[in-house]
Design an enzyme around this catalytic site. Structure first.
Site: not given
Lengths: 490, 95
Positions: A78, A153, A177
């Site tokens: 990420k 996210s 997330s």
């Protein structure tokens, strides 16, 4: 044999037996990224050249007899996790040109273990969001249905793992997330106990809640990656100096007699999709058939978790994001006549709407006259949520509930209504507030063919228990073998 | 809990944000909705409850005060939007 669809475990076995090389495996993954990226939009940066060099190094070390479980395995990160010399944007225009001068501790650990890093993954800006639509760069699509969000996210991480664009990924989880996108994309995602994994080099959103964890296609893979990144780090004063157990070994023990707590409040939750409820109830029956016992528990204060979170997280964010001032790194607006104007223009042009909204909420809740009513009150209710879990874990080992209240929603469906978007984290947030570990494992599909996740929560540093229950469930159901059918091949 | 446009502008200034006229109205509405939702916390009896700032009972982590490697100046400045003579360059601060 489709190399990019291998589990980490299978790929490791083939690498160890010299049936494949890391270069072949990495090239297959890079080809898959090239074929799928136009539809999925999971990556912000692909580091093909570096990856092939790392793969060649891994092949040399494997030839020399070093074959740790992550050696030569292509993974992706990420874009909230700092990588030395590789752009790290946090999904934000304000960091669109930021090149970190150091690696996050999790990245150093992965590199030391020989993992091959193929790129950086899309996310909601500064990890604020539940759909990845808040990225400052692009919208990632769900591999199971390209008209739907992948969750957020860590939506890029979940979509990339589901679509075979990496064998595993790291995400970060502040209110769900990792788990919510894992649930929406039909993969496994674990948020470890707060303090289990170093946050050094993780760009901060809400520091008392943030935690890095793996997203993978199987529970056994999650155990391998977690073992690779966990452990005390002197560079993160909140990382805990405890030995890291062998999570893979923990999977071997059966779950007969394991006490599974079922929170009585959750089935009646407003907004819980009946298909999700049915899938989770089916999962609980499977756990019973494996010898687990179900225990009725109560978590009376978790209904306040979303409200507590949307005070505490914006408060912490408003402080953490003060550092983006156009001076030391990142974007600077060029028309500021003096320092204050430069700050204001830089931040207004650099941050997207959701980030600005949360900074304003956080600043408001911390401002004179409102601090006690908002931050103080939320911190007290947080204590009551922690105590609910303590009481519950006196009578059970693991808590089972849905990960997300609905399957993946449509792109654009909730973007104009922040509060509705926030409620998609209703089942995940309390684990961050309490600091306990929690994971999502696929437990079924909706009639429309969208994945549904089962969430399992454990006690502080009880990752072994939730991984074990998830592993036996996964093996019994065999769902992890089902992959999204994409209308293109490579 | 309603939040006025003036309050949004005031708080935005404190947070060093510049909110445009059209955005102020939208933000005031959305933030008002969120604060109204958060107001349900008032129903909870928290008399005598200690606040939690971290979920684990962490204490300060100390290390020995020994000399350490740090980031070289060039690397520290490498991401700066503007630099001069080995320093970060900013617009005029005082008149």
């Amino acid at each position: 044999m489709t190399l990019y669809d291998l589990s980490i475990e299978e790929a490791h076995r083939l690498l160890k037996n010299k049936e494949i090389t890391s270069r072949e495996l990495t090239q297959a993954v890079l080809d898959r990224i090239a074929a799928a990226e136009g539809r999925i939009d999971a990556f912000l940066t692909v580091t093909a050249e570096e990856a092939l060099a790392q793969a060649a190094a891994a092949d040399r070390s494997i030839a020399a007899g070093q074959c740790g479980p992550l050696n030569g395995i292509p993974v992706a990160l990420k874009d909230v996790i700092c990588t030395r010399g590789v752009r790290t944007t946090c999904g934000s225009k304000i960091l669109s040109s930021f090149i970190p001068p150091y690696d996050a501790t999790v990245v150093s650990r992965l590199k030391r273990a020989g993992a091959v890093i193929v790129g950086k993954l899309n996310m909601d800006e500064f990890a604020m969001g539940s759909s990845t639509e808040n990225s400052g760069f692009k919208i990632t699509r769900n591999p199971w249905d390209l008209t739907r969000i992948p969750g957020g996210s860590s939506g890029g991480s979940a979509a990339a793992v589901a679509a075979g664009m990496c064998l595993g990924a790291l995400g970060s989880d502040t209110g769900g997330s990792i788990r919510q996108p894992a649930s929406h994309c039909g993969v496994v995602g674990i948020k470890p106990t707060y303090g289990r994994v170093s946050r050094y080099g993780l760009v901060a959103y809400a520091s008392s809640l943030d935690q890095i964890g793996p997203l993978t296609r199987s529970v056994a893979d999650a155990a391998l990656v977690l073992k690779g990144i966990a452990g005390h780090d002197p560079a993160d004063s909140t990382s805990v100096p405890l030995a890291v157990p062998d999570y893979t070994a923990a999977l071997g023990v059966g779950i007969k007699g394991a006490r599974i707590g079922i929170p009585r409040e959750y089935a009646a939750s407003e907004g819980l999709d009946p298909e999700v409820l049915a899938a989770v109830e089916g999962a609980v029956r499977t756990l019973k058939s494996l010898g687990a016992e179900c225990v009725d528990i109560s978590l009376p204060h978790t209904k306040y978790a979303v409200a507590v979170y949307y005070v505490i997280a914006p408060c912490e964010a408003s402080s953490n994001l003060a550092r983006y001032d156009g001076v030391k790194y990142g974007f600077r607006a060029d028309d500021g006549a003096d320092l204050i104007h430069m700050y204001r223009r830089t931040r207004s042009q650099g941050f997207g709407a959701e980030v600005q909204r949360r900074i304003i909420i956080g600043t408001y809740c911390l401002s004179a006259g409102y601090y006690d009513a908002y931050y103080g009150k939320a911190s007290q209710v947080r204590t009551l949520i922690v105590e609910d879990f303590k009481k519950a874990f006196e009578v059970c080992d693991v808590i089972a509930c849905p990960t997300a209240p609905t399957p993946a929603f449509r792109i654009g469906e909730k973007i104009d209504d922040p509060l509705t978007m926030y409620l998609s984290d209703i089942f995940t947030i309390s684990a961050n507030l309490a600091g306990i570990p929690a994971l999502s494992v696929p437990c079924g599909f909706s009639a429309a063919g969208l994945p549904i996740g089962l969430q399992l929560l454990g006690t502080h540093f009880g990752e072994e228990s939730i991984l074990r229950v998830a592993h036996h469930f996964e093996q019994a159901k065999g769902l992890f073998k089902k992959r999204p059918v994409l209308s293109f091949t490579c | 809990m309603k939040i006025t446009k003036e309050e949004v502008l005031h708080v935005a200034h404190l947070a060093r944000l510049e909110i445009g006229e059209s955005a102020v109205e939208r933000f005031a509405g959305q933030i008002g909705d969120i604060l109204a939702y958060v107001d349900q916390l008032k129903q909870v009896d928290t008399a005598g409850v200690r606040p939690t700032s971290h979920a684990l009972a962490l204490t300060n982590a100390f290390r020995d005060d020994v000399e350490n490697q740090h980031l070289p100046r060039e690397e520290s400045l490498a991401n700066a939007p503007q630099q001069e003579d080995g320093n970060f360059l900013v617009p005029k601060v005082v008149g």
